[in-house]
Design an enzyme around this catalytic site. Structure first.
Site, PDB file in Angstrom:
ATOM      1  CD  GLU A 149      -3.106   0.866   0.311  1.00  0.00           C
ATOM      2  OE1 GLU A 149      -2.478   1.879  -0.082  1.00  0.00           O
ATOM      3  OE2 GLU A 149      -4.327   0.756   0.145  1.00  0.00           O
TER       4      GLU A 149
ATOM      5  CG  ASN B  15      -7.563   3.587   3.770  1.00  0.00           C
ATOM      6  OD1 ASN B  15      -7.282   3.922   2.614  1.00  0.00           O
ATOM      7  ND2 ASN B  15      -7.761   2.319   4.121  1.00  0.00           N
TER       8      ASN B  15
ATOM      9  CD  GLU C 259      -4.845  -4.808   5.932  1.00  0.00           C
ATOM     10  OE1 GLU C 259      -5.418  -3.690   5.914  1.00  0.00           O
ATOM     11  OE2 GLU C 259      -4.702  -5.508   4.931  1.00  0.00           O
TER      12      GLU C 259
ATOM     13  CG  ASN D 121      -9.927   2.692   0.304  1.00  0.00           C
ATOM     14  OD1 ASN D 121      -8.772   3.067   0.346  1.00  0.00           O
ATOM     15  ND2 ASN D 121     -10.250   1.413   0.327  1.00  0.00           N
TER      16      ASN D 121
ATOM     17  CG  ASP E 231      -7.583  -0.030  -2.395  1.00  0.00           C
ATOM     18  OD1 ASP E 231      -7.506   0.958  -1.639  1.00  0.00           O
ATOM     19  OD2 ASP E 231      -7.401  -1.188  -1.995  1.00  0.00           O
TER      20      ASP E 231
END
Length: 325
Positions: free
Chosen positions: A56, A143, A167, A200, A251
């Site tokens: 990520e 996030n 996570e 997100n 995402d």
């Protein structure tokens, strides 16, 4: 910039990968004739490393010629070096870091699931807390994050990181999921959007007149577009820019100089995993096929024309004929 020289990331149990045997790389697919100009004929998708549990938050540091990116379940931020191609541990533990970006002074800004906060890494390595609560209650699990040209820091705060111990750390939510804007120069934090199912990834249009936001728990999943009101102090009414339906899961994403959205994408089957590209009108124009879902992307390299793609288990890149904003 602080960082260690720890051993390279574990490269075991990697997703199978075969480099393209010829140019142009067939992994870059046109979904619309308008995508052709963004493909570089003799540039192929490259795999830079594997051994991740969930990649990520890639962010480019041109002054150090490196990319930082998160490996959330492994509780670390990794560093890929452009000169050597080596991967080392930049920070571990990372408080289950997720999204990363840089502020206008070139400092690392990070969303931390574990500590439920947004932080800034100063040039000397000290950590400054930008936000860890709102109106006396703890944030959920910041996030993704982006910095506007005025220095304000915009981030999403869904519940993903407190839903279990993989996570982050399992915990009760104290406030609804929302999107926030922090102004470090004034020490303020304001809520700019709420009621979004699973906020997100987020990014601004090139002129910063629009804020794009992924609603990752909407049914079907959506990318929303909000007009940014004068002065950047608030958002107008959202409209649906992209409705994913059966075409995958959006995402994290970034925007190029022409206003196209390069979105991490995937649903675990061929033709959907990778990066889906939409024009500013929300029409799909291209796709980068990868053997795994992509969570987030970043533009980097000398001309900001190299797209870095953080997949589930691996980090990839490809040169494209556009530049990131």
């Amino acid at each position: 910039m602080s960082g260690g020289t720890a051993p390279e990331a574990d490269r075991t149990n990697e997703t199978p990968w075969v480099a393209s045997p010829r140019y142009p790389d067939a992994r870059l697919r046109d979904l619309d004739p308008g995508f052709a100009k963004y493909r570089v004929m003799n540039a192929a998708v490259e795999k830079l490393c594997g051994g991740l549990r969930w990649g990520e938050g890639p962010v480019w540091f041109g002054d150090h010629r490196c990319l930082l990116f998160s490996d959330i379940p492994n509780n670390r931020i990794l560093r890929w070096d452009e000169e050597t191609g080596g991967v080392s541990v930049f920070r571990k533990p990372s408080n289950f870091a997720n999204g990363n970006t840089r502020d206008r002074e070139g400092r690392l800004v990070t969303c931390e699931h574990g500590a439920r906060r947004v932080t800034r890494t100063e040039h000397d390595g000290r950590i400054t807390v930008i936000a860890d609560g709102f109106e006396g209650k703890r944030l959920n699990s910041p996030n993704d994050v982006v910095v506007r040209s005025d220095g304000t820091i915009w981030f999403t705060d869904p519940l993903f990181g407190i839903g279990g111990d993989y996570e982050g750390e399992r915990a009760e939510s104290e406030i609804p999921a929302a999107v926030y804007c922090a102004d470090p120069s004034r020490g303020t934090l304001r809520k700019v959007a709420e009621g979004v199912p699973g906020p997100n990834g987020l990014a601004f249009s090139p002129d910063e007149g629009l804020l794009y936001l992924v609603a990752s728990r909407a049914e079907p999943r959506q990318i929303l577009s909000y007009p940014v009101r004068a002065g950047g102090v608030s958002l107008g009414e959202a409209r649906v820019l992209v409705e994913a339906e059966a075409d995958g899961t959006p995402d994290g994403f970034r925007v190029d100089e022409d206003g196209n959205l390069w979105c991490g994408w995937g649903m675990g089957r061929d033709g959907l995993d990778g990066v889906r590209v939409f024009n500013a009108s929300g029409a799909p124009i291209g796709h980068v096929d990868l053997p795994e879902r992509v969570a987030n992307v970043a533009f980097g390299g000398w001309r900001r024309n190299r797209l870095f793609m953080a997949g589930c288990r691996s980090l990839y890149s490809v040169f494209v004929n556009t530049r990131g904003c």
